[in-house]
Scaffold this motif. Structure first.
Motif, PDB file in Angstrom:
ATOM      1  N   LYS A 125      -2.574 -13.270   5.902  1.00 16.09           N
ATOM      2  CA  LYS A 125      -3.508 -13.474   7.001  1.00 16.09           C
ATOM      3  C   LYS A 125      -4.950 -13.232   6.560  1.00 16.09           C
ATOM      4  O   LYS A 125      -5.879 -13.878   7.039  1.00 16.09           O
ATOM      5  CB  LYS A 125      -3.148 -12.533   8.153  1.00 16.09           C
ATOM      6  CG  LYS A 125      -3.643 -13.003   9.509  1.00 16.09           C
ATOM      7  CD  LYS A 125      -3.088 -12.145  10.635  1.00 16.09           C
ATOM      8  CE  LYS A 125      -4.025 -11.000  10.958  1.00 16.09           C
ATOM      9  NZ  LYS A 125      -3.520 -10.129  12.043  1.00 16.09           N
ATOM     10  N   LEU A 126      -5.109 -12.278   5.666  1.00 11.82           N
ATOM     11  CA  LEU A 126      -6.454 -11.909   5.255  1.00 11.82           C
ATOM     12  C   LEU A 126      -7.042 -12.820   4.190  1.00 11.82           C
ATOM     13  O   LEU A 126      -8.258 -12.940   4.065  1.00 11.82           O
ATOM     14  CB  LEU A 126      -6.461 -10.468   4.740  1.00 11.82           C
ATOM     15  CG  LEU A 126      -6.969  -9.391   5.683  1.00 11.82           C
ATOM     16  CD1 LEU A 126      -8.244  -9.851   6.386  1.00 11.82           C
ATOM     17  CD2 LEU A 126      -5.938  -9.029   6.723  1.00 11.82           C
ATOM     18  N   VAL A 149       0.787  -1.216   0.000  1.00 15.33           N
ATOM     19  CA  VAL A 149       0.000   0.000   0.000  1.00 15.33           C
ATOM     20  C   VAL A 149       0.829   1.281   0.000  1.00 15.33           C
ATOM     21  O   VAL A 149       0.325   2.339  -0.334  1.00 15.33           O
ATOM     22  CB  VAL A 149      -0.968  -0.015   1.188  1.00 15.33           C
ATOM     23  CG1 VAL A 149      -0.305   0.579   2.400  1.00 15.33           C
ATOM     24  CG2 VAL A 149      -2.232   0.698   0.860  1.00 15.33           C
ATOM     25  N   GLN A 150       2.058   1.208   0.325  1.00 17.34           N
ATOM     26  CA  GLN A 150       2.790   2.466   0.431  1.00 17.34           C
ATOM     27  C   GLN A 150       2.861   3.233  -0.889  1.00 17.34           C
ATOM     28  O   GLN A 150       2.904   4.450  -0.916  1.00 17.34           O
ATOM     29  CB  GLN A 150       4.203   2.300   1.015  1.00 17.34           C
ATOM     30  CG  GLN A 150       4.993   1.148   0.462  1.00 17.34           C
ATOM     31  CD  GLN A 150       4.797  -0.079   1.336  1.00 17.34           C
ATOM     32  OE1 GLN A 150       3.677  -0.373   1.752  1.00 17.34           O
ATOM     33  NE2 GLN A 150       5.867  -0.787   1.609  1.00 17.34           N
ATOM     34  N   PHE A 207      -1.186   5.174  -2.642  1.00 18.83           N
ATOM     35  CA  PHE A 207      -1.877   6.437  -2.584  1.00 18.83           C
ATOM     36  C   PHE A 207      -0.970   7.583  -2.953  1.00 18.83           C
ATOM     37  O   PHE A 207      -1.291   8.731  -2.727  1.00 18.83           O
ATOM     38  CB  PHE A 207      -2.474   6.629  -1.201  1.00 18.83           C
ATOM     39  CG  PHE A 207      -3.687   5.785  -1.021  1.00 18.83           C
ATOM     40  CD1 PHE A 207      -4.639   5.690  -2.029  1.00 18.83           C
ATOM     41  CD2 PHE A 207      -3.885   5.076   0.145  1.00 18.83           C
ATOM     42  CE1 PHE A 207      -5.761   4.909  -1.870  1.00 18.83           C
ATOM     43  CE2 PHE A 207      -5.014   4.297   0.313  1.00 18.83           C
ATOM     44  CZ  PHE A 207      -5.961   4.208  -0.702  1.00 18.83           C
ATOM     45  N   THR A 208       0.168   7.250  -3.519  1.00 18.76           N
ATOM     46  CA  THR A 208       0.992   8.325  -4.016  1.00 18.76           C
ATOM     47  C   THR A 208       0.533   8.739  -5.402  1.00 18.76           C
ATOM     48  O   THR A 208       1.010   9.708  -5.938  1.00 18.76           O
ATOM     49  CB  THR A 208       2.467   7.904  -4.075  1.00 18.76           C
ATOM     50  OG1 THR A 208       2.547   6.696  -4.815  1.00 18.76           O
ATOM     51  CG2 THR A 208       2.990   7.665  -2.672  1.00 18.76           C
ATOM     52  N   SER A 216     -16.367  -2.480   2.033  1.00 16.26           N
ATOM     53  CA  SER A 216     -15.274  -2.769   2.964  1.00 16.26           C
ATOM     54  C   SER A 216     -13.959  -2.748   2.219  1.00 16.26           C
ATOM     55  O   SER A 216     -13.833  -3.342   1.155  1.00 16.26           O
ATOM     56  CB  SER A 216     -15.452  -4.138   3.616  1.00 16.26           C
ATOM     57  OG  SER A 216     -16.196  -3.994   4.781  1.00 16.26           O
ATOM     58  N   LEU A 217     -12.986  -2.076   2.797  1.00 17.28           N
ATOM     59  CA  LEU A 217     -11.729  -1.851   2.102  1.00 17.28           C
ATOM     60  C   LEU A 217     -10.612  -2.654   2.751  1.00 17.28           C
ATOM     61  O   LEU A 217     -10.443  -2.633   3.964  1.00 17.28           O
ATOM     62  CB  LEU A 217     -11.407  -0.358   2.170  1.00 17.28           C
ATOM     63  CG  LEU A 217     -10.241   0.130   1.325  1.00 17.28           C
ATOM     64  CD1 LEU A 217     -10.500  -0.137  -0.142  1.00 17.28           C
ATOM     65  CD2 LEU A 217     -10.026   1.619   1.569  1.00 17.28           C
ATOM     66  N   PHE A 218      -9.854  -3.351   1.927  1.00 18.33           N
ATOM     67  CA  PHE A 218      -8.707  -4.090   2.431  1.00 18.33           C
ATOM     68  C   PHE A 218      -7.429  -3.578   1.812  1.00 18.33           C
ATOM     69  O   PHE A 218      -7.228  -3.692   0.606  1.00 18.33           O
ATOM     70  CB  PHE A 218      -8.850  -5.581   2.133  1.00 18.33           C
ATOM     71  CG  PHE A 218      -9.922  -6.196   2.953  1.00 18.33           C
ATOM     72  CD1 PHE A 218      -9.628  -6.736   4.188  1.00 18.33           C
ATOM     73  CD2 PHE A 218     -11.228  -6.187   2.517  1.00 18.33           C
ATOM     74  CE1 PHE A 218     -10.619  -7.269   4.977  1.00 18.33           C
ATOM     75  CE2 PHE A 218     -12.232  -6.717   3.306  1.00 18.33           C
ATOM     76  CZ  PHE A 218     -11.928  -7.264   4.536  1.00 18.33           C
ATOM     77  N   LEU A 219      -6.604  -3.007   2.650  1.00 16.53           N
ATOM     78  CA  LEU A 219      -5.298  -2.558   2.197  1.00 16.53           C
ATOM     79  C   LEU A 219      -4.258  -3.377   2.932  1.00 16.53           C
ATOM     80  O   LEU A 219      -4.419  -3.689   4.103  1.00 16.53           O
ATOM     81  CB  LEU A 219      -5.096  -1.082   2.546  1.00 16.53           C
ATOM     82  CG  LEU A 219      -6.131  -0.099   2.035  1.00 16.53           C
ATOM     83  CD1 LEU A 219      -5.753   1.309   2.458  1.00 16.53           C
ATOM     84  CD2 LEU A 219      -6.243  -0.169   0.523  1.00 16.53           C
ATOM     85  N   PHE A 220      -3.213  -3.700   2.254  1.00 20.12           N
ATOM     86  CA  PHE A 220      -2.172  -4.494   2.888  1.00 20.12           C
ATOM     87  C   PHE A 220      -0.872  -3.725   2.951  1.00 20.12           C
ATOM     88  O   PHE A 220      -0.494  -3.050   2.001  1.00 20.12           O
ATOM     89  CB  PHE A 220      -1.953  -5.789   2.111  1.00 20.12           C
ATOM     90  CG  PHE A 220      -3.223  -6.563   1.946  1.00 20.12           C
ATOM     91  CD1 PHE A 220      -3.873  -7.086   3.042  1.00 20.12           C
ATOM     92  CD2 PHE A 220      -3.777  -6.737   0.690  1.00 20.12           C
ATOM     93  CE1 PHE A 220      -5.049  -7.794   2.901  1.00 20.12           C
ATOM     94  CE2 PHE A 220      -4.957  -7.441   0.541  1.00 20.12           C
ATOM     95  CZ  PHE A 220      -5.597  -7.972   1.649  1.00 20.12           C
ATOM     96  N   HIS A 221      -0.213  -3.856   4.059  1.00 17.28           N
ATOM     97  CA  HIS A 221       1.059  -3.159   4.218  1.00 17.28           C
ATOM     98  C   HIS A 221       2.235  -4.110   4.134  1.00 17.28           C
ATOM     99  O   HIS A 221       3.340  -3.728   3.813  1.00 17.28           O
ATOM    100  CB  HIS A 221       1.071  -2.405   5.535  1.00 17.28           C
ATOM    101  CG  HIS A 221      -0.117  -1.513   5.681  1.00 17.28           C
ATOM    102  ND1 HIS A 221      -1.359  -1.994   6.032  1.00 17.28           N
ATOM    103  CD2 HIS A 221      -0.274  -0.193   5.463  1.00 17.28           C
ATOM    104  CE1 HIS A 221      -2.208  -0.984   6.052  1.00 17.28           C
ATOM    105  NE2 HIS A 221      -1.584   0.104   5.706  1.00 17.28           N
ATOM    106  N   GLU A 273       0.394  -9.542   6.389  1.00 16.85           N
ATOM    107  CA  GLU A 273      -0.987  -9.086   6.488  1.00 16.85           C
ATOM    108  C   GLU A 273      -1.828  -9.686   5.385  1.00 16.85           C
ATOM    109  O   GLU A 273      -2.933 -10.172   5.605  1.00 16.85           O
ATOM    110  CB  GLU A 273      -1.040  -7.565   6.370  1.00 16.85           C
ATOM    111  CG  GLU A 273      -0.949  -6.832   7.682  1.00 16.85           C
ATOM    112  CD  GLU A 273      -1.165  -5.338   7.495  1.00 16.85           C
ATOM    113  OE1 GLU A 273      -0.750  -4.592   8.369  1.00 16.85           O
ATOM    114  OE2 GLU A 273      -1.749  -4.938   6.462  1.00 16.85           O
TER     115      GLU A 273
END
Lengths: 342, 342
Positions: free
Chosen positions: A118-119, A78-79, A82-83, A106-111, A115
């Motif tokens: 796991k999701l 995700v880093q 949104f740039t 529902s929003l799923f963002l991963f870092h 993560e």
DNA sequence: ATGAAAGCGCTAACAT
DNA sequence: ATGTTAGCGCTTTCAT
């Protein structure tokens, strides 16, 4: 009748008691079921309004086996996400369609990939979402085959090779082709490209469109004129710096955000746009109008793509996959120059 | 034993049958309840793994009266929302905290006030969310008092006058004060400001910080030097154009996104930064490093604010409201100039 | 047209 | 330690 049974959470049962009917009847009223005598309906409806009764969505979901929730998964780290302005706008389109269909997003963002790992199980044996939208699918993304195998309803933003996958895409190939053809028509000779990462279908298609346009006009492909980047402004800035030694006279850049960075690099290097180097971007994001000079670009209907993804999910044409490819459009501003004098 | 009772959706009951125990025991195993004989636990766990059983979150929610879903509401009209990078980053912080606490994030964006009005009741007699985060609360936002009245657990991003409201804010006042004090220290005389819309607490606080710094150094406040804008790049561009006739020698701009627009306006007007006009922004977003010149700015911990909002919601200190104000920090790059010679 | 009753899949209090 | 039972709040047969 004592009132003390009516305190606490407002349920169908309590409304029924207040209205002097059974809970079935209240349910029918709430759900607009026809078999209710008009006068009873009215009486019940009045109490529903007065009390502000609202059916519990969870209880409803349990019996209906539908939640009214759509999951949006953005598998990218995700880093970088949104740039640029693409994802915010896509999400906006999805949200708009969800709103108008009374769905919840529902929003799923991963870092991190942990993560993400796991999701995945949650998404796969999915009981919480009526459907899933996979945004920006990468080539060989493991999520897609797993969703297929588990028969989870989903649609991908961006095409996918497996024909069972429903998707909404934009015509990246044609968009890039149009941009580069425009350069050629204007007489540019050394046409470069700054691309996105090649693990992404959109990047590949835009790159291929660039190649196709060169090939169809018998232009040579020079590999020094092709710079891979990452859709960020900083990435575009650096890619343009790397490109400069190879003296391009025109650059097709696979996103406006990268183009903005590229323009800064040109400014720093005191290179005039479009006189010394011409630029065409991709996206037509709002700030394309106020770059210096204003950016010629390929407009893609991002918002619409988001909305159509939701529609596709909800329509569910008996499981027949739907493949949508939306048109793009050349928006001419100043960065590409006019007729070249050469 | 016939196997045909075991087809279809995998439930606790079916797993129990396969393991030869009751469904309570399976439930205990799944929920790590201590009262299970180790050997039974192992046998059941094995079957759970083999079958890939996963408890239905909806059924669970119904009995637990908790859904594990956090709603994020952005009451602003959304078209302006994603033209700056603030919200994406905030959402990223919220998502990250949700992930680490196994919560699901639901996003509410509004495009029209009708949409907003339609969604409010859902949020208020809320049975779907364990809590709500209200992002970018406006002054007099009607949602806040209603949430209070309905006793919905929520936290606001940005302070609120009602002390019952839990919030996570950044120290906008001090941030702006620091920026303007820095200008004063460098010897600038005509210090202007481009502000956000005044219906927003953050804008008000940054504006007030600007005023306080001038006042404390006995600088006059000139109203022509104060331009109200909207946090967009285009807005910053236009505000700077309106400002130019009034000859500021320094401008404190309430967001980096507006500052980027302002820099473009200065470029177009051939005004050198910082030599002719010095600039300080607010946010420290990634692209602040590649503007021309690189932007001096006030760093605010947006990501952390999002994460802390989630923590605040989940901790729920027995209903005692929590008021968090995170520190900001001056990041000096080139746009503010060094010692002024004047 | 209405009410009684079953049941969605789960947890937890209660028995044993 | 394990099973039985009673709900969570709703929709939907099935009677009447």
């Amino acid at each position: 009748m004592s009132n003390h049974t009516l305190v606490g959470k407002l349920t169908l049962e309590k409304v029924a008691k207040l209205a002097g009917v059974s809970r079935s009847t209240v349910s029918r009223v709430v759900n607009n079921h026809p078999n209710v005598k008009p006068e009873v309906r009215q009486r019940v409806a009045k109490i529903v309004t007065e009390t502000g009764y609202f059916p519990d969505p969870v209880a409803r979901s349990l019996v209906n086996q539908r939640t009214g929730i759509i999951g949006v998964v953005i598998p990218q780290q995700v880093q970088f996400l949104f740039t640029n302005h693409y994802f915010p706008r896509l999400i906006q389109g999805i949200a708009q369609a969800c709103n108008s269909h009374d769905y919840t997003l529902s929003l799923f963002l991963f870092h991190t990939s942990e993560e993400e790992a796991k999701l995945y199980p949650r998404l796969l044996r999915n009981q919480l979402f009526d459907g899933i939208i996979v945004a920006d699918n990468q080539i060989n993304d493991p999520l897609i085959p797993q969703l297929l195998a588990n028969e989870v309803p989903f649609v991908s933003i961006g095409r996918h090779e497996d024909s069972r996958v429903s998707f909404v895409d934009v015509d990246n190939l044609a968009g890039a082709y149009t941009a580069v053809s425009h350069f050629i028509r204007l007489g540019y000779k050394r046409i470069a490209s700054i691309t996105g990462p090649m693990k992404n279908y959109a990047s590949i298609d835009r790159y291929q469109g660039y190649l196709n346009a060169l090939r169809d006009r018998a232009y040579p492909v020079e590999h020094q004129l092709i710079m891979k980047s990452d859709y960020t402004e900083i990435g575009g800035y650096e890619a343009m710096q790397r490109l400069l030694p190879h003296k391009p006279d025109a650059v097709f850049i696979a996103s406006d955000t990268m183009a903005a960075g590229a323009l800064r690099a040109l400014q720093m290097a005191n290179i005039a746009v479009p006189n010394e180097i011409a630029i065409i971007g991709f996206d037509d994001l709002p700030h394309a109008t106020i770059t210096n000079p204003p950016l010629t670009t390929i407009r893609q209907p991002i918002l619409q793509a988001g909305m159509l993804a939701v529609e596709t999910l909800l329509d569910n044409d008996n499981g027949v996959p739907r493949h949508l490819v939306l048109p793009t459009e050349l928006v001419i501003r100043s960065s590409c120059g006019l007729e070249k004098i050469s």
